[in-house]
Design a protein around this motif. Sequence first.
Motif, PDB file in Angstrom:
ATOM      1  N   VAL A   1       0.849  -1.186   0.000  1.00 57.95           N
ATOM      2  CA  VAL A   1       0.000   0.000   0.000  1.00 57.95           C
ATOM      3  C   VAL A   1       0.887   1.239   0.000  1.00 57.95           C
ATOM      4  O   VAL A   1       1.886   1.310   0.728  1.00 57.95           O
ATOM      5  CB  VAL A   1      -0.957   0.004   1.213  1.00 57.95           C
ATOM      6  CG1 VAL A   1      -0.200  -0.045   2.537  1.00 57.95           C
ATOM      7  CG2 VAL A   1      -1.878   1.205   1.176  1.00 57.95           C
ATOM      8  N   VAL A   2       0.536   2.199  -0.820  1.00 55.37           N
ATOM      9  CA  VAL A   2       1.207   3.491  -0.843  1.00 55.37           C
ATOM     10  C   VAL A   2       0.410   4.432   0.049  1.00 55.37           C
ATOM     11  O   VAL A   2      -0.811   4.533  -0.096  1.00 55.37           O
ATOM     12  CB  VAL A   2       1.296   4.042  -2.279  1.00 55.37           C
ATOM     13  CG1 VAL A   2       1.837   5.468  -2.278  1.00 55.37           C
ATOM     14  CG2 VAL A   2       2.175   3.150  -3.135  1.00 55.37           C
ATOM     15  N   ARG A  54       6.116   8.112 -11.410  1.00 53.01           N
ATOM     16  CA  ARG A  54       7.404   7.410 -11.430  1.00 53.01           C
ATOM     17  C   ARG A  54       8.000   7.303 -10.022  1.00 53.01           C
ATOM     18  O   ARG A  54       8.708   6.335  -9.717  1.00 53.01           O
ATOM     19  CB  ARG A  54       8.379   8.103 -12.375  1.00 53.01           C
ATOM     20  CG  ARG A  54       8.725   9.533 -12.029  1.00 53.01           C
ATOM     21  CD  ARG A  54       9.724  10.114 -13.029  1.00 53.01           C
ATOM     22  NE  ARG A  54       9.991  11.522 -12.770  1.00 53.01           N
ATOM     23  CZ  ARG A  54       9.319  12.525 -13.309  1.00 53.01           C
ATOM     24  NH1 ARG A  54       8.315  12.264 -14.144  1.00 53.01           N
ATOM     25  NH2 ARG A  54       9.630  13.778 -13.045  1.00 53.01           N
ATOM     26  N   THR A  55       7.733   8.292  -9.159  1.00 54.69           N
ATOM     27  CA  THR A  55       8.220   8.213  -7.782  1.00 54.69           C
ATOM     28  C   THR A  55       7.486   7.128  -7.015  1.00 54.69           C
ATOM     29  O   THR A  55       8.091   6.371  -6.250  1.00 54.69           O
ATOM     30  CB  THR A  55       8.054   9.564  -7.073  1.00 54.69           C
ATOM     31  OG1 THR A  55       8.720  10.576  -7.830  1.00 54.69           O
ATOM     32  CG2 THR A  55       8.649   9.516  -5.674  1.00 54.69           C
ATOM     33  N   VAL A  56       6.182   7.049  -7.211  1.00 58.49           N
ATOM     34  CA  VAL A  56       5.406   5.980  -6.579  1.00 58.49           C
ATOM     35  C   VAL A  56       5.920   4.619  -7.031  1.00 58.49           C
ATOM     36  O   VAL A  56       6.101   3.696  -6.218  1.00 58.49           O
ATOM     37  CB  VAL A  56       3.909   6.151  -6.903  1.00 58.49           C
ATOM     38  CG1 VAL A  56       3.106   4.935  -6.438  1.00 58.49           C
ATOM     39  CG2 VAL A  56       3.364   7.420  -6.252  1.00 58.49           C
ATOM     40  N   GLU A  57       6.177   4.475  -8.313  1.00 58.71           N
ATOM     41  CA  GLU A  57       6.699   3.208  -8.830  1.00 58.71           C
ATOM     42  C   GLU A  57       8.076   2.899  -8.258  1.00 58.71           C
ATOM     43  O   GLU A  57       8.405   1.735  -7.987  1.00 58.71           O
ATOM     44  CB  GLU A  57       6.753   3.269 -10.355  1.00 58.71           C
ATOM     45  CG  GLU A  57       5.372   3.303 -10.999  1.00 58.71           C
ATOM     46  CD  GLU A  57       5.423   3.614 -12.485  1.00 58.71           C
ATOM     47  OE1 GLU A  57       6.534   3.945 -12.972  1.00 58.71           O
ATOM     48  OE2 GLU A  57       4.376   3.522 -13.150  1.00 58.71           O
ATOM     49  N   ARG A  58       8.875   3.932  -8.056  1.00 62.17           N
ATOM     50  CA  ARG A  58      10.205   3.727  -7.468  1.00 62.17           C
ATOM     51  C   ARG A  58      10.094   3.227  -6.040  1.00 62.17           C
ATOM     52  O   ARG A  58      10.814   2.306  -5.624  1.00 62.17           O
ATOM     53  CB  ARG A  58      10.984   5.050  -7.497  1.00 62.17           C
ATOM     54  CG  ARG A  58      12.393   4.958  -6.918  1.00 62.17           C
ATOM     55  CD  ARG A  58      13.021   6.343  -6.854  1.00 62.17           C
ATOM     56  NE  ARG A  58      14.360   6.314  -6.312  1.00 62.17           N
ATOM     57  CZ  ARG A  58      15.026   7.383  -5.914  1.00 62.17           C
ATOM     58  NH1 ARG A  58      14.465   8.581  -6.006  1.00 62.17           N
ATOM     59  NH2 ARG A  58      16.243   7.270  -5.423  1.00 62.17           N
ATOM     60  N   LEU A  59       9.187   3.806  -5.258  1.00 62.87           N
ATOM     61  CA  LEU A  59       8.979   3.349  -3.886  1.00 62.87           C
ATOM     62  C   LEU A  59       8.539   1.890  -3.857  1.00 62.87           C
ATOM     63  O   LEU A  59       9.073   1.076  -3.084  1.00 62.87           O
ATOM     64  CB  LEU A  59       7.926   4.217  -3.201  1.00 62.87           C
ATOM     65  CG  LEU A  59       8.320   5.652  -2.849  1.00 62.87           C
ATOM     66  CD1 LEU A  59       7.092   6.455  -2.432  1.00 62.87           C
ATOM     67  CD2 LEU A  59       9.367   5.672  -1.746  1.00 62.87           C
ATOM     68  N   LEU A  60       7.591   1.539  -4.717  1.00 61.24           N
ATOM     69  CA  LEU A  60       7.084   0.168  -4.750  1.00 61.24           C
ATOM     70  C   LEU A  60       8.154  -0.808  -5.219  1.00 61.24           C
ATOM     71  O   LEU A  60       8.300  -1.909  -4.681  1.00 61.24           O
ATOM     72  CB  LEU A  60       5.857   0.090  -5.654  1.00 61.24           C
ATOM     73  CG  LEU A  60       4.587   0.749  -5.109  1.00 61.24           C
ATOM     74  CD1 LEU A  60       3.576   0.965  -6.214  1.00 61.24           C
ATOM     75  CD2 LEU A  60       3.980  -0.100  -3.996  1.00 61.24           C
ATOM     76  N   LEU A 103       4.442   9.913   5.141  1.00 59.65           N
ATOM     77  CA  LEU A 103       3.252  10.027   4.294  1.00 59.65           C
ATOM     78  C   LEU A 103       3.627  10.227   2.829  1.00 59.65           C
ATOM     79  O   LEU A 103       2.848  10.731   2.034  1.00 59.65           O
ATOM     80  CB  LEU A 103       2.358  11.177   4.781  1.00 59.65           C
ATOM     81  CG  LEU A 103       1.801  11.013   6.190  1.00 59.65           C
ATOM     82  CD1 LEU A 103       0.838  12.150   6.528  1.00 59.65           C
ATOM     83  CD2 LEU A 103       1.110   9.661   6.361  1.00 59.65           C
ATOM     84  N   VAL A 104       4.840   9.812   2.482  1.00 64.46           N
ATOM     85  CA  VAL A 104       5.239   9.644   1.074  1.00 64.46           C
ATOM     86  C   VAL A 104       6.004   8.337   1.052  1.00 64.46           C
ATOM     87  O   VAL A 104       7.232   8.302   0.986  1.00 64.46           O
ATOM     88  CB  VAL A 104       6.125  10.799   0.556  1.00 64.46           C
ATOM     89  CG1 VAL A 104       6.114  10.798  -0.976  1.00 64.46           C
ATOM     90  CG2 VAL A 104       5.691  12.135   1.093  1.00 64.46           C
ATOM     91  N   ALA A 105       5.271   7.234   1.124  1.00 64.54           N
ATOM     92  CA  ALA A 105       5.902   5.955   1.405  1.00 64.54           C
ATOM     93  C   ALA A 105       5.077   4.793   0.865  1.00 64.54           C
ATOM     94  O   ALA A 105       3.891   4.937   0.558  1.00 64.54           O
ATOM     95  CB  ALA A 105       6.084   5.794   2.913  1.00 64.54           C
ATOM     96  N   ALA A 106       5.752   3.647   0.747  1.00 62.81           N
ATOM     97  CA  ALA A 106       5.101   2.382   0.404  1.00 62.81           C
ATOM     98  C   ALA A 106       5.386   1.391   1.528  1.00 62.81           C
ATOM     99  O   ALA A 106       6.516   1.322   2.035  1.00 62.81           O
ATOM    100  CB  ALA A 106       5.615   1.850  -0.927  1.00 62.81           C
ATOM    101  N   TYR A 107       4.361   0.642   1.925  1.00 67.10           N
ATOM    102  CA  TYR A 107       4.490  -0.279   3.053  1.00 67.10           C
ATOM    103  C   TYR A 107       3.935  -1.655   2.682  1.00 67.10           C
ATOM    104  O   TYR A 107       3.102  -1.794   1.777  1.00 67.10           O
ATOM    105  CB  TYR A 107       3.697   0.238   4.259  1.00 67.10           C
ATOM    106  CG  TYR A 107       4.140   1.571   4.796  1.00 67.10           C
ATOM    107  CD1 TYR A 107       5.189   1.661   5.702  1.00 67.10           C
ATOM    108  CD2 TYR A 107       3.486   2.741   4.417  1.00 67.10           C
ATOM    109  CE1 TYR A 107       5.579   2.889   6.226  1.00 67.10           C
ATOM    110  CE2 TYR A 107       3.876   3.978   4.928  1.00 67.10           C
ATOM    111  CZ  TYR A 107       4.924   4.044   5.831  1.00 67.10           C
ATOM    112  OH  TYR A 107       5.318   5.259   6.323  1.00 67.10           O
TER     113      TYR A 107
END
Length: 323
Positions: free
Chosen positions: A108-109, A121-127, A150-154
Motif C-alpha cells: 500500500v502506498v 514514477r516516484t510511486v513506482e520507485r517506492l514500490l 506520508l510519502v511511502a510504500a508499506y
Amino acid sequence: MTAYEPPGEPGAGPGPARGADPAAYDAVVLAGGAARRLGGTDKPGVRVGGRALLDRVLAACGGARTTVVVAAPRPTARAVTWAREDPPGGGPLAALGAGLRPVTAEHVVVLSADLPFLRERTVERLLGTLRTSGADGVLLTDPDGRDQPLVAAYRTRRLHETLDLLTGRHGGLDGLPLRRLVAELDLTRVPDPVASFDCDTWDDIATARARIREHGHVLDEWISAVKDELGIDLDVDTRALLDLARDAAHGVDRPAAPLTTFLVGYAAARAGGGPEAVAEASRKAAALAARWAEESTAQDPSAASAQPDVAPDATPDTRPDAG
C-alpha cells in the motif's frame, strides 16, 4: 468523479487477499487535516497549476487498484473510495487506520494530499524498492534528511500489525504522532527533495506555483493539467508534436500550427486513439508540412515574374502556329 463506499467495520481488510497479484498495490491518501498554518483553508482543494492538490496526488497513484481517500467526500478527478476516522480529527494514525480497512493488496502506498511535485514514477520507485527489499516499508526523506512517512510504500500486513500493537499499547490511535509508527518498522529511506516537498504554508503554495511555471517544467505541467481536465489518459511523444507545430508554423503559416495539431488529434481519435494513432497522424502531417516548405523554397522568383500566367509544372507550347 467520485464513488462513495463506506469504510467498513473496524478490523476489516486485515491483509492481502489470497491469490492476489503481487504487482498490484492500493493507495491511502490522507486529506482530512485541519491546515492550521493555512488559516483553516481547505488545503486539498487549493490549486497549484490549475489542479487541486488532492487531484495531483491522485494522478501520481493512478496505477493503484483501489485508492482510499480519508476525508469527507468531495468531487475529484478520478473515482476513489472514501473513508473517515471516528471521530474525525483523530490525527494521522487514526486516519491511516480507517484508510487501511478497504485495502487488500499486499503493498500500500500512503500519501498526504499536499504533494504538488509527486509523480507516478516516484510511486513506482517506492514500490519497486519495497518489492526487492526485506524492509517493512520505503519512505522518502526531505532535503534536511527528515523522514516523510506520508510519502511511502508499506507492506500492508505489517502496517495492520503495527497499528494493532499501538492501539493495544495506548488504548487507541487518536492523537498519536506518526513517529510512533516509524519507530516500530524496519524502513528503507530514499532521499528526494522534490517529490517530498509538501505545502504546509502559503509560502509553500507560492513556491510550488512559481516552480511549475519555470521554463523546464511549464510544458509538462500544462499537458498534465489538460489531460486531467479532459479526462484523457494518453502518453504521446510531446517533442514530435512540438516539432510538427514548428514545421507547420515556419513552412506554411503561423496559424497553421494550432490548426494542424487540432486536426492531428481529430484524425487520431477517428483512427481509434492511442499513442500509435497520434504518432501516425503526426508523421503524415509533418511530411506534408515538409513538402509544402520545399515547394515554397524551390520556386525561382525571377522565373515566376517573367511568366506570371504559366503554372510551375506547365509544358511550353512549341507548335509552329502557337502564340
